[in-house]
Structures are given as structure tokens and as C-alpha cells.
Scaffold this motif. Structure first.
Motif, short mmCIF file in Angstrom:
data_model
loop_
_atom_site.label_atom_id
_atom_site.label_comp_id
_atom_site.label_asym_id
_atom_site.label_seq_id
_atom_site.Cartn_x
_atom_site.Cartn_y
_atom_site.Cartn_z
N GLN A 29 0.84 -1.20 0.00
CA GLN A 29 0.00 0.00 0.00
C GLN A 29 0.87 1.25 0.00
N LYS A 30 0.29 2.35 -0.43
CA LYS A 30 0.98 3.65 -0.34
C LYS A 30 1.11 4.05 1.12
N GLN A 40 7.98 4.80 -5.40
CA GLN A 40 6.67 5.42 -5.59
C GLN A 40 5.96 5.67 -4.26
N ARG A 94 5.40 3.29 -1.81
CA ARG A 94 4.66 2.12 -1.31
C ARG A 94 5.51 1.35 -0.31
#
Length: 175
Positions: free
Chosen positions: A39-40, A148, A150
Motif C-alpha cells: 500500500q501507499k 513510488q 509504497r
């Protein structure tokens, strides 16, 4: 017919002993299977806790460069124990950012002076809000974050010397 029944309690106790012995001798699994892996990062913006070092926000993790996020505190004894491993990670080229939990600027500055400073930035989490949003239950905890933003991996507890190569590989493999 009643003679075999005499052995049932003995066999039951023997089975119970076997289960307990197996539980004591199997190696401990220090891997946390967090629901946030993949997940972010939760959205946060923490002010700096020490002068001359920036605070920390979610935006800093979306730069394309994987890194570690270390949750720590100056009052945490295992955090002192893991400090040499964090310095080794920094020497290996791993960027480490940190969230300081329920701490003071003077205590963090003293901690860094005594144990070394592996951190690129340190955010001040006075109320443990970011710590809880990350699913962290204590200090120290370390997260591998990809380029990114995550969460790739969560490591609970102090980083041991034999775990350093695995964390270096995890950061290098996180794209």
C-alpha cells in the motif's frame, strides 16, 4: 477391555508434551505480515525535530528512489542497539529517513551525538499519529519504501547485524 484405557491419559500427556516441545524449538519468525505492505504510505507532514535537518512528509517518498523509514525514539533501548546497523546501512548507500516518536529536540540531538546520525531527515511525531497510521506497534520499526512511496516490507524490532544484507537487498530490489 479396560486395560488399554489406562494408557489414554499417558498418551494424552505425551502428545501435549510433544506439541509444547515443538513450539519451543521452532525458530522464531520475526517477519511481520502487515496489511499495509503493498500500500501507499499514509499521508503525513511532520515538522523537523532537530535544527539543520528537514522534517518528513509523504511527498519525500515519491521521488523514484527506494529508502528506509525508521520509527525510533531517544528513550528506546533497542533503538540504541540498532544504531550501529543503521550506520552500516547508510555506509552501504541506503537512504534512511526517520519518525521520532513522543520525543524532544534536545533528547534527539543527544541521541544522535552519542549513537551516530544515519538519517537524511527526521519528522517529529509528538502524538504517535503517523506511527499508528503505519501500523507500527512500537519502536524501533523499519519500513522498506519503494520509489513510488509504497511499503514493501516491515521489520519489527531492532535491526541485527545479520539482517543488514537482507535490508540492503530489499531496498535495492524495491523500484
Amino acid at each position: 477391555m479396560k486395560r488399554p484405557l489406562i494408557w489414554v491419559p499417558f498418551l494424552g500427556a505425551l502428545a501435549l508434551f510433544g506439541v509444547i516441545a515443538w513450539g519451543l524449538y521452532k525458530p522464531a519468525d520475526r517477519t511481520v505480515h502487515s496489511a499495509l505492505v503493498g500500500q501507499k504510505l499514509p499521508t503525513f507532514n511532520l515538522p523537523p525535530i532537530v535544527p539543520g535537518k528537514p522534517g518528513l512528509s509523504t511527498a519525500a517518498f515519491a521521488t523514484g528512489k527506494p529508502r528506509l523509514l525508521n520509527v525510533f525514539a531517544s528513550w528506546c533501548i533497542p533503538c540504541i542497539a540498532e544504531a550501529p546497523q543503521l550506520l552500516k546501512l547508510k555506509q552501504a548507500g541506503v537512504q534512511i529517513d526517520a519518525v521520532a516518536i513522543r520525543d524532544t529536540p534536545a533528547a534527539i540531538a543527544d541521541f544522535l551525538a552519542r549513537n551516530g546520525d544515519p538519517y537524511a531527515s527526521i519528522g517529529d511525531d509528538k502524538a504517535s499519529a503517523v506511527q499508528l497510521a503505519l501500523g507500527s506497534s512500537g519502536v524501533p520499526e523499519t519500513f522498506v519504501i519503494d520509489g513510488q512511496g509504497r511499503i514493501v516490507q516491515q521489520h519489527v524490532g531492532d535491526i541485527r547485524a545479520d539482517e543488514v544484507p537482507g535490508l540492503i537487498a530489499a531496498v535495492r530490489n524495491a523500484k
